[in-house]
Write a protein that holds these residues in place. Structure first.
Motif: not given
Length: 241
Positions: A30, A197-199, A223-224, A226-228, A230-231, A234
């Protein structure tokens, strides 16, 4: 590179070596190899959880989280919150003395109450802010049902979205139970309408969490994340140094 070396795990917690290796594979897959994070464990101590303490499911989850934490954090310790109607305990589970630690902790606890997420979330937030760490946090939050105060839980999650904390919820129990509808709702709360953000993420481990293969569990736990990360970057969400 892992925060704690394989050799150190072999010396301090040999029973966790296979978990440590499996966690490392998932983190690399991931894109999280070398990532640092404070890792928390939150476990449900409500009355309906009794079978999962008795059959070792909670201890097994603690061991798996320790195996993951050894890659992300170099102190070999996972702050652990036991919650029901209120906060039952805030303890530390560590590599060097992990075996039987959950049973040791709960043997000193009282009545198993109802399920109140927001108090446990508040305990994690306070611990994190007081700790002074500069890394983000991955919070593994285990429960076997919805909270008695849904509004408070949602409010805390939305407020916590402004902090560098990611909440990975994991459900124990019947996947078809309506008890988990609220967690699915939390996982899908609107961004940016409800939170910046989606936390949060949600994974259901089923009625026999012990049967979930280590690699599957670790993939779901990170799974989620890395996306968090990054967000959050940002949005300028980071721990104060």
């Amino acid at each position: 590179m892992a925060a704690i070396s394989l050799r150190k795990v072999e010396e301090t917690a040999p029973a966790l070596v296979s978990l440590y290796k499996s966690a490392g594979i998932s983190l690399t897959k991931h894109g999280l190899d070398g990532q640092r994070a404070a890792v928390y464990l939150v476990v449900d101590y409500s009355g309906s959880m009794k079978p999962y303490y008795k059959n070792g499911s909670v201890q097994a989850l603690a061991d798996r989280v320790l195996g993951l934490s050894a890659h992300l954090d170099d102190d070999g310790r996972v702050p652990t919150v036991f919650f029901s109607t209120d906060i039952d305990a805030v303890e530390t589970i560590e590599l060097a003395r992990h075996q039987g630690r959950v049973e040791q902790i709960v043997s000193g606890l009282g009545h198993m109450g109802k399920t109140s997420y927001h108090l446990a979330m508040d305990a994690v937030i306070d611990h994190y802010l007081d700790s002074g760490v500069t890394a983000p946090a991955l919070v593994v939050f285990q429960t076997d049902g919805g909270p008695i105060n849904k509004l408070a839980a949602e409010r805390y999650l939305c407020k916590a979205a402004k902090l560098p904390l990611f909440w990975q919820f994991i459900g124990f129990g019947d996947p078809t139970s309506r008890q988990f509808d609220f967690l699915r709702k939390l996982d899908e709360l609107d961004v940016p309408g409800k939170r910046v953000v989606d936390n949060a993420g949600f994974f259901h481990a089923g009625q026999n969490p012990l049967s979930v293969p280590d690699d599957v569990l670790y993939d779901q736990l990170v799974r989620e994340f890395p996306q968090w990360l990054s967000a959050a970057r940002t949005q300028g969400i980071h721990a104060s140094s």
